[in-house]
Enzyme design. Structure first.
Site, short mmCIF file in Angstrom:
data_model
loop_
_atom_site.label_atom_id
_atom_site.label_comp_id
_atom_site.label_asym_id
_atom_site.label_seq_id
_atom_site.Cartn_x
_atom_site.Cartn_y
_atom_site.Cartn_z
N ASP A 8 14.81 -53.60 61.30
CA ASP A 8 14.33 -53.25 62.64
C ASP A 8 13.45 -52.03 62.49
O ASP A 8 13.62 -51.24 61.57
CB ASP A 8 15.50 -52.88 63.58
CG ASP A 8 15.96 -51.46 63.32
OD1 ASP A 8 16.66 -51.24 62.32
OD2 ASP A 8 15.56 -50.56 64.09
N CYS A 52 -6.37 -64.28 63.88
CA CYS A 52 -4.97 -64.26 64.34
C CYS A 52 -4.78 -65.18 65.54
O CYS A 52 -5.57 -65.12 66.50
CB CYS A 52 -4.59 -62.83 64.70
SG CYS A 52 -2.93 -62.71 65.37
N ASP A 81 27.85 -43.76 61.87
CA ASP A 81 27.87 -43.16 60.54
C ASP A 81 27.26 -41.78 60.62
O ASP A 81 26.84 -41.34 61.69
CB ASP A 81 27.09 -44.05 59.55
CG ASP A 81 25.64 -44.21 59.95
OD1 ASP A 81 25.34 -44.08 61.16
OD2 ASP A 81 24.79 -44.47 59.08
N CYS A 137 -2.35 -65.01 67.72
CA CYS A 137 -1.45 -64.44 68.73
C CYS A 137 -2.12 -64.37 70.09
O CYS A 137 -3.34 -64.45 70.22
CB CYS A 137 -0.92 -63.07 68.28
SG CYS A 137 -1.94 -61.67 68.79
N GLN A 140 25.60 -44.82 53.17
CA GLN A 140 24.83 -43.57 53.10
C GLN A 140 24.88 -43.08 51.65
O GLN A 140 25.37 -43.77 50.77
CB GLN A 140 25.41 -42.53 54.07
CG GLN A 140 25.17 -42.88 55.55
CD GLN A 140 23.71 -42.76 55.98
OE1 GLN A 140 22.86 -42.21 55.26
NE2 GLN A 140 23.39 -43.30 57.15
N ASP A 156 22.58 -50.91 67.59
CA ASP A 156 22.86 -49.76 66.74
C ASP A 156 23.85 -48.87 67.50
O ASP A 156 23.84 -48.83 68.73
CB ASP A 156 21.56 -49.00 66.45
CG ASP A 156 21.76 -47.95 65.37
OD1 ASP A 156 22.88 -47.86 64.82
OD2 ASP A 156 20.80 -47.21 65.09
N SER A 157 24.69 -48.19 66.74
CA SER A 157 25.70 -47.32 67.35
C SER A 157 25.09 -46.05 67.90
O SER A 157 25.72 -45.32 68.63
CB SER A 157 26.73 -46.94 66.30
OG SER A 157 26.09 -46.16 65.30
N GLY A 158 23.85 -45.77 67.49
CA GLY A 158 23.21 -44.54 67.93
C GLY A 158 23.27 -43.44 66.91
O GLY A 158 22.77 -42.35 67.14
N GLY A 159 23.88 -43.70 65.77
CA GLY A 159 24.00 -42.67 64.75
C GLY A 159 22.67 -42.01 64.43
O GLY A 159 22.52 -40.79 64.56
N PHE A 160 21.70 -42.81 64.07
CA PHE A 160 20.40 -42.27 63.67
C PHE A 160 19.74 -41.52 64.82
O PHE A 160 19.19 -40.44 64.63
CB PHE A 160 19.51 -43.41 63.16
CG PHE A 160 18.19 -42.93 62.65
CD1 PHE A 160 18.09 -42.35 61.39
CD2 PHE A 160 17.04 -43.05 63.42
CE1 PHE A 160 16.87 -41.89 60.92
CE2 PHE A 160 15.82 -42.60 62.95
CZ PHE A 160 15.74 -42.02 61.69
N GLY A 214 19.93 -44.07 56.09
CA GLY A 214 19.48 -42.81 55.51
C GLY A 214 18.34 -42.93 54.53
O GLY A 214 18.16 -42.05 53.70
N HIS A 224 0.07 -57.86 69.27
CA HIS A 224 -0.53 -58.34 68.02
C HIS A 224 0.25 -57.83 66.80
O HIS A 224 0.54 -58.60 65.87
CB HIS A 224 -2.00 -57.90 67.92
CG HIS A 224 -2.54 -58.03 66.53
ND1 HIS A 224 -2.97 -59.24 66.03
CD2 HIS A 224 -2.61 -57.13 65.51
CE1 HIS A 224 -3.32 -59.07 64.75
NE2 HIS A 224 -3.11 -57.81 64.42
N CYS A 235 -4.89 -61.73 70.57
CA CYS A 235 -6.18 -62.04 69.95
C CYS A 235 -6.85 -63.21 70.67
O CYS A 235 -8.07 -63.24 70.81
CB CYS A 235 -6.00 -62.32 68.46
SG CYS A 235 -5.48 -60.83 67.57
ZN LIG Z 1 -3.25 -61.11 67.01
#
Ligand SMILES: [Zn+2]
Length: 380
Positions: free
Chosen positions: A270, A308, A146, A310, A193, A92-96, A220, A340, A313
């Site tokens: 993301d 799960c 942006d 993972c 935007q 990300d460009s860092g705008g947000f 946005g 998890h 778990c």
């Molecule tokens: Zn898990």
């Protein structure tokens, strides 16, 4: 391998699957990108990303430029080496992030004057600098800088944000073209935007299409306006985007938001939500969220989610032990629950891809809507 996006199922409207090819490998979409803002995932090793189901990681150019600095990342061999990850990377460009640093009153036509997050003092973060920083860091995909308006419903504020977003997009599109566009080894995405205002979303999308980008993001829509307004902003943007280009919804990652956005034709996401909520003791499961700090889990001997597969778990650390560990500020509970949650979100993306391919996406959508109803707080 050059940058290329290919739809495998779906079209302009509705859920779709595809393959995103990058110089560092392919990504099956819809996909979720774990967030390594400063070059590290919180509490998760890069070796865990693929076993958890991740294929692409996100970093933040603004924060990496502040610390350790572009030259240090280059000395370490570039962003992929710095991350300890040889797969695809988007920055990300860092705008947000710039705007979340409360710099809204410091935006001007040429950029944004923002406090240096490490050294203090004001610096000018401009479209040129955001582009050049990302060109030097070397991600597979860079984002334009942006302007994200704080109030998505304020006509004057949103109109000015769109005007500057388009002007800055033009500068960055020219720089990208001069570098050889996607043939440089780095793709550049534009960001739509326009808040929740129909004509401004259209104007922004049309302006970006004229400039030509390798993919398009919808920005946005994750500024605290709630699920319905988010979906409105999304609907108003996606309708203008070309079906053959990849679509990225920035900063969105709750189970309901993910599935509703995929239903509207978004391909990649993301969000810090899975790891951040895990750090605060909230576990995501197919039955809904669990707040492991609740007293009901005090003597619970089950793992986070008994169904799960993972790593967290399978460790069999019981909910009751995690609860006690959270209260004692132990290091392990936030790591296990973050792990998890990341697995849960990446597994949800995988199940969405399978469901779209099979044609039974709506059944999965109904299941998520029931487990994660709109309006219910996900953190307590
Ligand atoms: Zn898990």
């Amino acid at each position: 391998m050059a940058f290329h996006f290919k739809l495998t199922k779906g079209a302009a409207k509705g859920p779709r699957t595809g393959t995103l090819n990058t110089p560092h490998g392919a990504v099956s979409t819809p996909a979720f990108m774990p967030v390594a803002t400063r070059g590290m995932l919180r509490g998760i090793s890069p070796t865990q990303i693929r076993p958890l189901g991740g294929e692409i990681v996100l970093g933040n150019a603004f924060h990496l430029a502040a610390r350790p600095g572009v030259e240090t990342v280059r000395a370490i061999g570039g962003l992929h080496n710095f991350l300890g990850w040889d797969g695809p990377v988007l920055t990300d460009s860092g705008g947000f992030q710039v705007f979340s640093l409360k710099a809204a009153d410091r935006i001007h036509d040429a950029g944004v004057r923002v406090e240096h997050p490490v050294q203090g003092g004001l610096i000018d973060w401009t479209p040129e600098l955001a582009f050049q920083t990302q060109a030097a860091l070397g991600p597979d995909i860079a984002m334009v800088l942006d302007v994200c308006p704080a109030n998505p419903k304020n006509q004057d504020e949103v109109a000015l944000a769109v005007k500057r977003t388009l002007s800055w997009a033009g500068i960055q599109a020219n720089l990208h073209e001069a570098r050889g566009a996607a043939d440089s080894g780095q793709a550049l995405f534009g960001i739509v935007q326009g808040g929740t205002l129909s004509d401004l979303r259209e104007e922004c999308a049309a302006g970006l299409l004229r400039l030509g980008f390798d993919g398009f993001a919808v920005g946005g829509v994750s500024v605290g306006e709630g699920h319905e307004a988010m979906m409105t902003g999304l609907d108003l943007s996606v309708r203008w985007l070309p079906p053959e280009k990849i679509r990225y919804l920035m900063g969105v990652g709750t189970p309901l938001d993910l599935i509703e956005a995929v239903a509207r034709g978004i391909d990649i996401f993301d969000c810090v939500f899975p790891t951040r909520s895990g750090r605060f003791g909230t576990a995501l499961t197919w039955g809904g969220r669990l707040n492991l700090l609740n007293s009901q889990f005090k003597e619970d001997a089950a793992p986070i989610d008994p169904d799960c597969p993972c790593e967290a778990c399978r460790s069999t650390v019981p909910r009751g032990a995690l609860r006690a560990g959270f209260q004692a500020k132990e290091l392990l509970p936030p790591i296990l629950v973050s792990t998890h949650n990341l697995h849960f979100v990446l597994d949800l993306m995988s199940r969405m891809r399978i469901a779209i391919a099979k044609g039974d996406f709506e059944a999965l959508r109904t299941q998520i809507r029931a487990a994660y109803p709109a309006g219910k707080r996900l953190l307590s």
